[in-house]
Design a protein around this motif. Structure first.
Motif, PDB file in Angstrom:
ATOM      1  N   LYS A 287       0.698  -0.953  -0.078  1.00 15.13           N
ATOM      2  CA  LYS A 287       0.209   0.056   0.078  1.00 15.13           C
ATOM      3  C   LYS A 287       0.949   1.168  -0.346  1.00 15.13           C
ATOM      4  CE  LYS A 287      -4.547  -2.048   2.165  1.00 15.13           C
ATOM      5  NZ  LYS A 287      -5.291  -1.166   3.609  1.00 15.13           N
ATOM      6  N   ALA A 288       2.158   1.229   0.511  1.00 17.43           N
ATOM      7  CA  ALA A 288       2.912   2.093   0.813  1.00 17.43           C
ATOM      8  C   ALA A 288       4.147   2.811  -0.771  1.00 17.43           C
ATOM      9  CB  ALA A 288       4.089   1.810   2.430  1.00 17.43           C
ATOM     10  N   LEU A 289       3.266   1.653  -1.707  1.00 14.40           N
ATOM     11  CA  LEU A 289       4.074   2.098  -2.560  1.00 14.40           C
ATOM     12  C   LEU A 289       3.241   3.236  -3.732  1.00 14.40           C
ATOM     13  CD1 LEU A 289       4.676  -1.723  -3.854  1.00 14.40           C
ATOM     14  CD2 LEU A 289       6.417  -0.053  -3.013  1.00 14.40           C
ATOM     15  N   GLY A 290       4.487   3.978  -4.100  1.00 13.56           N
ATOM     16  CA  GLY A 290       4.142   4.600  -5.949  1.00 13.56           C
ATOM     17  C   GLY A 290       4.499   4.566  -6.470  1.00 13.56           C
ATOM     18  N   GLY A 291       4.179   5.406  -7.765  1.00 11.66           N
ATOM     19  CA  GLY A 291       4.380   4.813  -8.978  1.00 11.66           C
ATOM     20  C   GLY A 291       3.816   4.807  -9.812  1.00 11.66           C
ATOM     21  N   GLN A 292       3.590   3.895 -10.676  1.00  9.90           N
ATOM     22  CA  GLN A 292       3.238   3.956 -11.555  1.00  9.90           C
ATOM     23  C   GLN A 292       1.807   2.751 -11.614  1.00  9.90           C
ATOM     24  OE1 GLN A 292       4.597   3.111 -15.562  1.00  9.90           O
ATOM     25  NE2 GLN A 292       6.834   3.846 -14.515  1.00  9.90           N
ATOM     26  N   GLY A 300      -1.603  -9.016  -8.553  1.00  7.22           N
ATOM     27  CA  GLY A 300      -2.477 -10.509  -6.812  1.00  7.22           C
ATOM     28  C   GLY A 300      -3.541 -10.528  -6.259  1.00  7.22           C
ATOM     29  N   GLY A 301      -3.601 -11.109  -5.801  1.00  4.90           N
ATOM     30  CA  GLY A 301      -5.029 -11.335  -5.353  1.00  4.90           C
ATOM     31  C   GLY A 301      -5.377 -10.458  -3.718  1.00  4.90           C
ATOM     32  N   LEU A 302      -4.403  -8.876  -3.443  1.00  8.22           N
ATOM     33  CA  LEU A 302      -5.184  -8.251  -1.972  1.00  8.22           C
ATOM     34  C   LEU A 302      -5.687  -7.384  -3.065  1.00  8.22           C
ATOM     35  CD1 LEU A 302      -1.211  -7.819  -0.479  1.00  8.22           C
ATOM     36  CD2 LEU A 302      -3.783  -9.690   0.586  1.00  8.22           C
ATOM     37  N   PRO A 303      -6.989  -6.962  -2.062  1.00  4.81           N
ATOM     38  CA  PRO A 303      -7.534  -5.691  -2.222  1.00  4.81           C
ATOM     39  C   PRO A 303      -6.947  -3.910  -2.634  1.00  4.81           C
ATOM     40  CG  PRO A 303      -8.048  -6.560   0.065  1.00  4.81           C
ATOM     41  CD  PRO A 303      -7.092  -7.401  -0.580  1.00  4.81           C
ATOM     42  N   ILE A 304      -6.086  -4.163  -3.122  1.00  2.00           N
ATOM     43  CA  ILE A 304      -5.171  -2.872  -3.640  1.00  2.00           C
ATOM     44  C   ILE A 304      -5.026  -2.780  -4.865  1.00  2.00           C
ATOM     45  CG2 ILE A 304      -4.212  -3.139  -1.018  1.00  2.00           C
ATOM     46  CD1 ILE A 304      -1.160  -4.077  -2.661  1.00  2.00           C
ATOM     47  N   THR A 305      -4.993  -1.732  -5.211  1.00  2.21           N
ATOM     48  CA  THR A 305      -4.021  -1.181  -6.292  1.00  2.21           C
ATOM     49  C   THR A 305      -2.456  -1.864  -6.204  1.00  2.21           C
ATOM     50  OG1 THR A 305      -5.145   0.446  -6.265  1.00  2.21           O
ATOM     51  CG2 THR A 305      -3.726   0.391  -7.541  1.00  2.21           C
ATOM     52  N   TYR A 306      -2.222  -2.106  -7.146  1.00  2.40           N
ATOM     53  CA  TYR A 306      -0.295  -2.977  -7.084  1.00  2.40           C
ATOM     54  C   TYR A 306       0.301  -2.163  -8.193  1.00  2.40           C
ATOM     55  CZ  TYR A 306      -1.543  -7.840  -4.863  1.00  2.40           C
ATOM     56  OH  TYR A 306      -2.024  -8.460  -4.558  1.00  2.40           O
TER      57      TYR A 306
END
Length: 742
Positions: A287-292, A300-306
């Protein structure tokens, strides 16, 4: 899978309802008289293995954690030894020593305004009694990681494979100075930190994504078999594609008196800190990742934006290890051969685990112990094998194939002279029979599995596996399967204890087991891979443990008793032709892709993808692959086809035990003592694990990898050396054919 199982069950109640029928023709490699005797002994043997005994073997062996150096690891070895002696077998423990680091401290936190500290712990479950053995459990870690204390931004690298770094380059994302987040899958875990370090990363975290290893595959434990949110996958990151075994004693069996390399001279350990984490611990980091936003195949399968990263906030990651040497306990039982005592059939499965290890490895080791009991019962009834049979339970497989490698290195000269075949198993579960290995054994394994009954469908395990392969195949592959007489088995790379036998010494090898009807792997290398989990979700009644004991036991008996070693080389020759076609096609594909890319560069297609502010520049024109002279390989494969056909004709007309010693060299001659580039321990010119795949096989490895890495100046030499190995095989077959003709 349920639909496939239902279809197979329906088939089993109609056309294939009968139990396996003994062949009317003599077994391959047997005279008619000896074939009849052999089938009688095999029938007696098949009735002996008992599913209840397999279950109790697992219950006892998995009762406590038994990693390398633990008290219960030694206790298990001594218990196995006592069982073997009670069966009337001559058995002993061969002890080696090995470097086996364990964690002193582990810490991972996300810095910044919202601080997060990773738990790095798998919780006790009250319903599962062995999960509370915390004092004896190894924590979640990767063996042979480097010590380290780093603070850096995070970058997501998908699976951390070579192609993923190519994608990152196209995206303008660098991992230099970063801690990478890689998910398990696609490549072996040790490749992920290896490539990360080569690209300038300072640390590597490997997480289990629920898409592949959690709720994306089914219910999570304890309600289902899959990995829960806090579960993590331990494992080794020793550079196994370069050399397995004790890192301080390369090429030599590591006994107490062996001279050791200093730690600072060991080259097979990771250069950066690396650690496995759960998907619960990985979520805040992702969740802490920025960028594209990453490509769809990276999500993957987590409910986040990869996202790719880097993260604006930094992570702090530290590891420290105890760099101790620990004992290994290989258990070895020997049944002397009555006719050919100097020809050995070796059977093995490891007994060590990361924690309790019910599925990995005890589902195989428990069945193997029941096999040994069955052989002991046959001995009491008057059976004596023609060849010597050696049964082994290896220690230290999990950290890096330690026990088997040290044993093979210690006995290398004897094995080169005496070994006929090595049969390996590891984890076992419910479903379809699987085998990988040396292609001169395809006909042999087909013959064995046609005589073993599948416990669910009552058809032969050969028929069930064949139907499953056909049902899953594409129309083109389905036609090929139906037209292929023997079951085409995949080749072996690395990943279990067959590695030293096939890759280092050139001993014909098979890796076997059952699976595919479960949703297995969900607790791989966790504290939940225990008796409770296995007996509730895997081979719950242990009938496939019994089937494995029947199958591997018959393999050992049939190979040991054959008048003539029952290799069949037509399948091997066909396979070599396939491999040669593959590497030629690979070269053409790369040549075409390079030309198209160079044309795009010339047209300025890539310019808009690169931001000058990031100091990224468009790629440069690449050298197009030159003409590659595959003629030596074409000639060698044609020669092999002719030699195999001539041998088969002579074998069918005049089978004669006088050729056994020559046949035993047929895999040995595929060894080139110079070894593969950058990893001379791997000497088989036909089969090897990939340098950047780890476990996954690369066939014709020297040629294939030179092409893949676009090392065009090395390809001709690779072709020449590989063709020479095939021609050495041709010479062996010609000599054997001539001997049979006399």
């Amino acid at each position: 899978m349920r639909k496939l199982t239902a279809a197979l069950t329906l088939l089993s109640t109609t056309a294939f309802a009968q139990a396996p029928v003994a062949p009317t023709a003599p077994l391959r490699g047997y005279t008619p008289e000896h074939s009849t005797q052999e089938l009688s002994w095999e029938q007696k043997y098949r009735a002996i293995p008992d599913a209840a005994r397999v279950r109790e073997n697992m219950r006892r062996l998995s009762a406590r954690p038994h990693h390398v150096g633990s008290p219960y690891d030694k206790d298990n070895a001594e218990w196995i030894l006592a069982q073997l002696k009670s069966y009337g077998l001559d058995a002993k423990i061969e002890e080696f020593t090995t470097l086996f680091p364990t964690p002193k401290s582990r810490h991972l936190e996300l810095l910044g305004p919202t601080k997060f500290v990773a738990k790095l712990d798998e919780p006790v479950l009250s319903i599962d009694p062995t999960t509370n053995q915390k004092a004896e459990q190894l924590p979640t870690y990767n063996a042979y990681s480097a010590d380290g204390d780093v603070t850096a931004p995070l970058v997501y690298v998908n699976y951390g494979a070579p192609s993923d770094y190519e994608e990152l380059e196209r995206m303008g994302v660098s991992v230099k100075g970063a801690i990478v987040l890689a998910r398990y899958g696609q490549t072996w875990r040790g490749i992920k930190p290896k490539l990360a370090a080569q690209h300038g990363a300072v640390g590597c975290l490997i997480f289990s994504d629920p898409q592949q290893d959690g709720y994306g595959q089914g219910g999570t434990f304890p309600d289902g078999p899959m990995r829960p949110a806090d579960g993590a996958q331990r494992g080794s990151v020793l550079d196994l594609p370069v050399q397995p075994g004790d890192p301080q004693s390369p090429n030599v069996g590591a006994t107490a008196s062996t001279k050791l390399l200093p730690l600072d001279q060991v080259t097979s350990m990771m250069k950066i800190p690396v650690m496995p984490i759960s998907y619960a611990d990985a979520t805040p980091l992702l969740k802490a990742l920025g960028g594209q936003v990453v490509p769809a195949s990276w999500r993957g399968g987590l409910p986040i934006t990869y996202r790719s990263g880097p993260s604006e906030v930094k992570a702090h990651f530290s590891l420290a290890f105890n760099w101790d040497r620990k004992p290994l306990y290989d258990v070895v039982a020997t049944i002397p051969g009555a006719t050919y005592p100097d020809q050995w059939v070796v059977r093995g499965n490891h007994h060590d685990a990361w924690v309790n290890g019910a599925e990995d490895p005890l589902s195989g080791a428990s069945a193997e112990l029941e096999e040994a009991r069955g052989l002991g019962e046959l001995l009491k009834q008057g059976w004596k094998p023609a060849r010597t049979i050696i049964y082994t339970w290896w220690d230290g497989e999990e950290p890096g194939l330690l026990g088997s490698t040290e044993w093979v290195e210690a006995h290398a000269d004897e094995l080169k002279q005496h070994a006929v075949a090595y049969f390996n198993s590891d984890g076992n579960s419910r479903g379809f029979f699987r085998a990988e290995g040396t292609h001169s054994l395809e006909a042999f394994i087909d013959g064995v599995t046609k005589d073993i009954e599948d416990p669910e469908t009552k058809m032969s395990v050969w028929k069930r596996a064949r139907l499953a392969s056909t049902a899953r195949a594409t129309p083109e592959l389905r036609a090929a399967l139906r037209g292929h007489g023997d079951t085409a088995i995949p080749a072996l790379g690395s990943g279990s204890d067959y590695t030293a036998f096939i890759d280092h010494l050139g001993i014909a090898s098979l890796n076997i087991g059952f699976g595919g009807e479960d949703v297995g792997g969900g607790q791989y290398h966790s504290i939940y891979d225990d008796f409770y989990w296995y007996s509730h979700f895997m081979d719950t009644d242990f009938v496939y443990g019994r089937a494995l004991a029947q199958t591997a036991g018959i393999m050992s008996i049939r190979m040991a008793d054959a008048d003539v070693v029952p290799y069949q080389f037509n399948d091997f020759a066909d396979t070599i032709h396939t491999y040669v076609s593959e590497v030629k096609k690979l070269a053409d594909t790369i040549r075409t892709a390079t030309r198209e890319r160079n044309a795009d560069i010339a047209d300025g297609v890539y310019k808009a993808l690169y931001d000058p502010k990031k100091t990224m520049v468009p790629p440069s024109v690449e050298k197009v692959a030159p003409y590659l002279n595959f003629a030596p390989l074409d000639q060698a494969s044609d020669d092999l086809t002719a030699a195999a056909a001539a041998y088969e004709k002579a074998f069918m007309a005049h089978p004669n035990p006088s050729v056994n010693t020559q046949l035993m060299q047929s895999d040995r001659v595929l060894i080139d003592p110079a070894g593969l580039p950058n990893r001379p321990w791997f000497q088989n010119m036909i089969y090897a694990p990939g340098f950047y795949t780890g476990y996954g096989v690369k066939t014709l490895p020297m040629v294939r990898e030179a092409i893949e890495q676009k090392d065009w100046d090395s390809v001709d030499n690779a072709i020449t050396r590989t063709a020479a190995a095939v021609e050495r095989e041709v010479a062996v077959l010609k000599a054997a054919t001539q001997a049979l003709g006399n």
